[in-house]
Structures are given as structure tokens and as C-alpha cells.
Design a protein around this motif. Structure first.
Motif, PDB file in Angstrom:
ATOM      1  N   LEU A 126       0.837  -1.214   0.000  1.00  0.00           N
ATOM      2  CA  LEU A 126       0.000   0.000   0.000  1.00  0.00           C
ATOM      3  C   LEU A 126       0.869   1.262   0.000  1.00  0.00           C
ATOM      4  CD1 LEU A 126      -3.048   0.821   0.259  1.00  0.00           C
ATOM      5  CD2 LEU A 126      -2.559   1.224   2.666  1.00  0.00           C
ATOM      6  N   TRP A 127       1.910   1.213   0.804  1.00  0.00           N
ATOM      7  CA  TRP A 127       2.821   2.372   0.884  1.00  0.00           C
ATOM      8  C   TRP A 127       3.420   2.672  -0.485  1.00  0.00           C
ATOM      9  CZ3 TRP A 127       4.576   5.876   4.487  1.00  0.00           C
ATOM     10  CH2 TRP A 127       5.737   6.572   4.145  1.00  0.00           C
ATOM     11  N   LEU A 128       3.940   1.637  -1.135  1.00  0.00           N
ATOM     12  CA  LEU A 128       4.589   1.849  -2.434  1.00  0.00           C
ATOM     13  C   LEU A 128       3.583   2.331  -3.478  1.00  0.00           C
ATOM     14  CD1 LEU A 128       6.906  -1.303  -2.499  1.00  0.00           C
ATOM     15  CD2 LEU A 128       7.640   1.065  -2.277  1.00  0.00           C
ATOM     16  N   PHE A 129       2.362   1.818  -3.401  1.00  0.00           N
ATOM     17  CA  PHE A 129       1.355   2.141  -4.418  1.00  0.00           C
ATOM     18  C   PHE A 129       0.787   3.550  -4.209  1.00  0.00           C
ATOM     19  CE2 PHE A 129      -3.054   1.660  -6.151  1.00  0.00           C
ATOM     20  CZ  PHE A 129      -2.688   1.491  -7.467  1.00  0.00           C
ATOM     21  N   VAL A 130       0.445   3.863  -2.965  1.00  0.00           N
ATOM     22  CA  VAL A 130      -0.266   5.123  -2.722  1.00  0.00           C
ATOM     23  C   VAL A 130       0.707   6.259  -2.382  1.00  0.00           C
ATOM     24  CG1 VAL A 130      -2.010   6.246  -1.298  1.00  0.00           C
ATOM     25  CG2 VAL A 130      -2.299   3.873  -1.966  1.00  0.00           C
ATOM     26  N   VAL A 131       1.558   6.045  -1.419  1.00  0.00           N
ATOM     27  CA  VAL A 131       2.419   7.142  -0.961  1.00  0.00           C
ATOM     28  C   VAL A 131       3.554   7.402  -1.955  1.00  0.00           C
ATOM     29  CG1 VAL A 131       3.848   7.984   0.931  1.00  0.00           C
ATOM     30  CG2 VAL A 131       1.838   6.589   1.430  1.00  0.00           C
ATOM     31  N   GLU A 132       4.208   6.311  -2.400  1.00  0.00           N
ATOM     32  CA  GLU A 132       5.310   6.500  -3.356  1.00  0.00           C
ATOM     33  C   GLU A 132       4.796   6.688  -4.776  1.00  0.00           C
ATOM     34  OE1 GLU A 132       8.271   6.864  -2.308  1.00  0.00           O
ATOM     35  OE2 GLU A 132       8.200   6.033  -0.294  1.00  0.00           O
ATOM     36  N   GLY A 133       3.569   6.275  -5.027  1.00  0.00           N
ATOM     37  CA  GLY A 133       2.992   6.472  -6.359  1.00  0.00           C
ATOM     38  C   GLY A 133       3.562   5.553  -7.422  1.00  0.00           C
TER      39      GLY A 133
ATOM     40  N   GLU B  21      -8.766   6.183  -4.723  1.00  0.00           N
ATOM     41  CA  GLU B  21      -9.712   5.668  -3.731  1.00  0.00           C
ATOM     42  C   GLU B  21      -8.987   5.368  -2.409  1.00  0.00           C
ATOM     43  OE1 GLU B  21     -12.982   2.028  -3.340  1.00  0.00           O
ATOM     44  OE2 GLU B  21     -11.683   2.177  -5.095  1.00  0.00           O
ATOM     45  N   LEU B  22      -7.814   4.756  -2.542  1.00  0.00           N
ATOM     46  CA  LEU B  22      -7.035   4.438  -1.335  1.00  0.00           C
ATOM     47  C   LEU B  22      -6.549   5.716  -0.648  1.00  0.00           C
ATOM     48  CD1 LEU B  22      -5.084   1.375  -2.709  1.00  0.00           C
ATOM     49  CD2 LEU B  22      -6.601   1.346  -0.744  1.00  0.00           C
ATOM     50  N   ARG B  23      -6.218   6.701  -1.415  1.00  0.00           N
ATOM     51  CA  ARG B  23      -5.811   7.984  -0.814  1.00  0.00           C
ATOM     52  C   ARG B  23      -6.946   8.557   0.022  1.00  0.00           C
ATOM     53  NH1 ARG B  23      -1.070  10.041  -3.017  1.00  0.00           N
ATOM     54  NH2 ARG B  23      -1.415  11.994  -1.936  1.00  0.00           N
ATOM     55  N   GLU B  24      -8.130   8.431  -0.509  1.00  0.00           N
ATOM     56  CA  GLU B  24      -9.303   8.929   0.238  1.00  0.00           C
ATOM     57  C   GLU B  24      -9.501   8.129   1.519  1.00  0.00           C
ATOM     58  OE1 GLU B  24     -12.896   9.118  -2.004  1.00  0.00           O
ATOM     59  OE2 GLU B  24     -11.987  10.357  -3.561  1.00  0.00           O
ATOM     60  N   LEU B  25      -9.383   6.788   1.393  1.00  0.00           N
ATOM     61  CA  LEU B  25      -9.571   5.932   2.577  1.00  0.00           C
ATOM     62  C   LEU B  25      -8.539   6.256   3.657  1.00  0.00           C
ATOM     63  CD1 LEU B  25     -10.348   2.437   1.022  1.00  0.00           C
ATOM     64  CD2 LEU B  25     -11.867   3.802   2.434  1.00  0.00           C
ATOM     65  N   LEU B  26      -7.320   6.526   3.218  1.00  0.00           N
ATOM     66  CA  LEU B  26      -6.262   6.827   4.185  1.00  0.00           C
ATOM     67  C   LEU B  26      -6.371   8.258   4.718  1.00  0.00           C
ATOM     68  CD1 LEU B  26      -3.140   5.182   2.516  1.00  0.00           C
ATOM     69  CD2 LEU B  26      -3.934   4.747   4.817  1.00  0.00           C
ATOM     70  N   GLY B  27      -7.061   9.082   3.968  1.00  0.00           N
ATOM     71  CA  GLY B  27      -7.137  10.487   4.356  1.00  0.00           C
ATOM     72  C   GLY B  27      -5.890  11.253   3.994  1.00  0.00           C
ATOM     73  N   LEU B  28      -5.244  10.786   2.925  1.00  0.00           N
ATOM     74  CA  LEU B  28      -4.009  11.459   2.498  1.00  0.00           C
ATOM     75  C   LEU B  28      -4.364  12.749   1.775  1.00  0.00           C
ATOM     76  CD1 LEU B  28      -1.787   8.604   1.066  1.00  0.00           C
ATOM     77  CD2 LEU B  28      -1.098  10.225   2.801  1.00  0.00           C
ATOM     78  N   SER B  29      -3.575  13.763   2.064  1.00  0.00           N
ATOM     79  CA  SER B  29      -3.770  15.002   1.326  1.00  0.00           C
ATOM     80  C   SER B  29      -3.162  14.847  -0.059  1.00  0.00           C
ATOM     81  CB  SER B  29      -3.120  16.157   2.077  1.00  0.00           C
ATOM     82  OG  SER B  29      -1.755  15.862   2.273  1.00  0.00           O
ATOM     83  N   GLU B  30      -3.430  15.798  -0.899  1.00  0.00           N
ATOM     84  CA  GLU B  30      -2.891  15.738  -2.263  1.00  0.00           C
ATOM     85  C   GLU B  30      -1.365  15.712  -2.228  1.00  0.00           C
ATOM     86  OE1 GLU B  30      -4.078  15.385  -5.433  1.00  0.00           O
ATOM     87  OE2 GLU B  30      -5.807  14.730  -4.251  1.00  0.00           O
ATOM     88  N   ALA B  31      -0.819  14.968  -3.138  1.00  0.00           N
ATOM     89  CA  ALA B  31       0.643  14.885  -3.190  1.00  0.00           C
ATOM     90  C   ALA B  31       1.221  16.263  -3.466  1.00  0.00           C
ATOM     91  CB  ALA B  31       1.070  13.925  -4.292  1.00  0.00           C
ATOM     92  N   PRO B  32       2.293  16.600  -2.768  1.00  0.00           N
ATOM     93  CA  PRO B  32       2.883  17.929  -3.004  1.00  0.00           C
ATOM     94  C   PRO B  32       3.441  18.015  -4.413  1.00  0.00           C
ATOM     95  CG  PRO B  32       4.307  16.585  -1.607  1.00  0.00           C
ATOM     96  CD  PRO B  32       3.041  15.820  -1.787  1.00  0.00           C
TER      97      PRO B  32
END
Lengths: 177, 173
Positions: A126-133, B21-32
Motif C-alpha cells: 500500500l505504501w509503495l502504491f499510494v504514498v510513493e505512487g 480511492e485508497l488515498r481517500e480511505l487513508l485520508g491522504l492530502s494531495e501529493a505535493p
């Protein structure tokens, strides 16, 4: 002797300005990724990964995945004497350890708490997919697992996140389905 | 995204949707927004590129195809097996030659033995025939009541003292 053939780009990311842009984007991410594995010198590991990438004579198909995979390997090798290769986000999940101000901005307390509740295996994908893009194929290369497994892990992480938001004891009230 | 990665540029729409969708679930803000390369980062990137060039010249990556390593690992076994095979073939050839020689000698000995047996049988037959003739002669003489006649052959007188010896020769029929 010029090792680059005439048809090949100057760098694995294309022209020199494109390489500088990619470096500016990827370097802080790779540093935080190495720190996440508990590396003592994450900056050295990220720089070494770039050197190894550019040292290669044959073309690298997915340079981003190559960099992440190299950082992961180097960081795990550094940790090997500790015999603790358990993938974990605990280090970076602590405030002040995300590696850069941009990551600090993205990883607010709520996100950290939600990530912490996920199982480490799913959290990694999940980290690699969402946070790292990163793309599914890149993640499969980094973790050395099939693409289908990456997708399965991401979907299970999604299911766990939904359970967190909508626990079964909520009396049938579904907030997110 | 500026990274020259085909998978990044041609990511399926469903993956993009899943990520948001996962960004929304996590509550992540927009990527800088992507940071602009600062002079420090640019210098660091160039330093790393120079280091990669230096290493490439100093320690060039050697292409070691796995088949070469496999061949190197297997070569001693192949040579050993080949040597053992050649030695075995030579031994078999030698054993075949020896067995052929032994068979030839056996055949020769059998032939000699059979020839000896045939000769002995012939000799025995001749002896039996002679005995039979002798017996017939004795029987015939007995029937006639005559003594067997002897042929007296005069011997020339020797130069020395006179001898009265005579040579008695059995008369033939």
C-alpha cells in the motif's frame, strides 16, 4: 571510449534536465524509504543506488523500480547482522522520521494511525502504491513478487482500511462501502 | 510525471482510480507538487553521475552470462565422465580382443584334439587290422602243420675274424 551507444539517452531518465528533475523528485523519497528500513546512513544508500543505476551499461527498463529495489536491498543488507528483516513502517510512522518536509505534510497523524493498524505485508504494498505512487509492475519488481500478488495485497489493505472505518460492531451502519 | 518509465506513463485507469480511492480511505492530502531541482541537488546528481562514470571506467561491469558459469561448473564433471568413458571403451575393446584370442585358441585346441583323436582312431584301426591278419596267418599255418618258413639271407663275410652269424628273415607270402 564512450560506453553510450548513439541511440541511447544520456541518462536512464533521458536528457540531463530530465535526470535532474527525476533526481530532485526521487532522492528524498529514496532517503525516506531507506530510513524506513532502519538504515543508519539512508542518504548514502540512496546515492549508492543512483550510482549503481547509472553505472550499468545495459538499459534498465524501469529505472524507478530499480532504484527502489536497490535501496531496499542495500538497507536490508545493512540490517542483516541484526537478523531483523521484518518489513515495518514503524520508524517512518513516527513523527519527525518521514525524511522530508513534504512527507511530513502528507503523513498526518490520522494517516499514521491508519497505516499502523494494517498488517506489515499489506502496508508495504500500500505504501509503495499510494504514498510513493509506483505502478503495480514496479512494485512487483521491487518486492520480487508477481503482479497479481501485489494487487491482492493492495486490495486486502483496502479491505482492512474499510474495516477500520466501518467496523462490524457498528450496528449495520455503513459509512463507506 | 516526468520519470521516463513506460509503466508510469501508461498506467491503467483502474489502477489510477484505485490509488485515488485508497488515498481517500487513508485520508491522504494531495501529493505535493514536484520540487524543482535546487542547485545543491543538481550538483549532487552530477557528482553521482561522474562517480558512476569513474566506476564504469575503473571496474567495468563484466557480463557473465549464467551459461558460462554453468559450463565452468559442469566442465570438470564432463571431462571426468568423458575420460572415464574413453577409458571404459578402451578397456572394453581390449577385453573383446582378449576374449576373441581366447576363443580362437580354444577352437585351435579343439581342432588339434579332434585331429589327434582321429589319428588315434586310425592307428587303432590299423593295429586291429594287422592283428587280424596276423591271427589269420597263424591259423592258416597251423592248419597246414608247417613251421613258418624263414628266408635265409647270406651276409657278406667280414674282414675280421670269421663269423658264423646269419640273419634270419621271416619269409613273406
Amino acid at each position: 571510449m564512450d560506453p553510450q551507444s548513439p541511440g541511447q539517452p544520456e541518462t536512464p531518465f533521458g536528457s540531463t534536465p530530465a535526470f535532474h528533475t527525476a533526481f530532485a523528485e526521487l532522492y528524498p523519497r529514496l532517503v525516506s524509504y531507506a530510513r524506513r528500513y532502519g538504515a543508519t546512513y539512508p542518504e548514502d544508500i540512496a546515492q549508492e543506488a543512483f550510482v549503481i543505476l547509472m553505472q550499468r551499461e545495459e538499459r534498465v527498463e524501469h529505472p524507478t523500480a530499480f532504484l527502489y529495489g536497490t535501496v531496499r536491498t542495500l538497507a536490508l543488507t545493512e540490517r542483516r547482522p541484526m537478523k531483523n528483516q521484518n518489513l515495518s513502517l514503524e520508524v517512518v510512522l513516527e513523527p519527525g522520521h518521514a525524511g522530508s518536509a513534504a512527507f511530513e505534510q502528507v503523513l498526518n497523524q490520522e494517516v499514521r494511525e491508519r497505516m499502523k493498524l494494517l498488517s506489515p505485508t499489506f502496508r508495504e504494498a500500500l505504501w509503495l502504491f499510494v504514498v510513493e505512487g509506483l505502478a503495480i509492475k514496479e512494485i512487483s519488481e521491487i518486492l520480487s513478487i508477481p503482479e497479481a500478488t501485489v494487487k491482492t495485497r493492495i486490495h486486502r489493505a483496502k479491505a482492512q482500511l474499510r474495516e477500520q472505518l466501518n467496523p462490524p460492531s457498528a450496528g449495520g451502519v455503513h459509512v463507506l462501502v | 510525471m516526468s520519470w521516463s518509465d513506460p509503466d508510469r506513463r501508461f498506467e491503467p485507469a483502474e489502477d489510477v482510480a484505485l490509488r485515488s480511492e485508497l488515498r481517500e480511505l487513508l485520508g491522504l492530502s494531495e501529493a505535493p507538487a514536484m520540487p524543482e531541482p535546487t542547485p545543491e541537488l543538481r550538483n549532487l546528481a552530477e557528482d553521482l553521475r561522474r562517480e558512476a562514470e569513474r566506476r564504469r571506467r575503473t571496474y567495468p561491469f563484466r557480463r557473465r552470462p549464467s551459461w558460462q558459469l554453468m559450463a565452468a561448473a559442469v566442465l570438470p564433471f564432463v571431462l571426468g565422465l568423458g575420460g572415464a568413458g574413453a577409458w571404459g571403451l578402451a578397456q572394453k575393446h581390449r577385453a573383446d580382443e582378449l576374449s576373441q584370442a581366447v576363443a580362437q585358441k580354444d577352437a585351435d585346441m579343439q581342432r588339434v584334439a579332434s585331429e589327434a583323436a582321429a589319428s588315434q582312431a586310425e592307428l587303432a584301426r590299423e593295429r586291429a587290422t594287422r592283428e587280424q591278419v596276423q591271427q589269420q596267418l597263424v591259423l592258416a599255418n597251423a592248419k597246414l602243420g608247417q613251421k613258418p618258413s624263414y628266408l635265409v639271407v647270406p651276409v657278406p663275410k667280414p674282414l675280421g675274424p670269421e663269423s658264423t652269424e646269419t640273419l634270419r628273415v621271416k619269409a613273406g607270402h
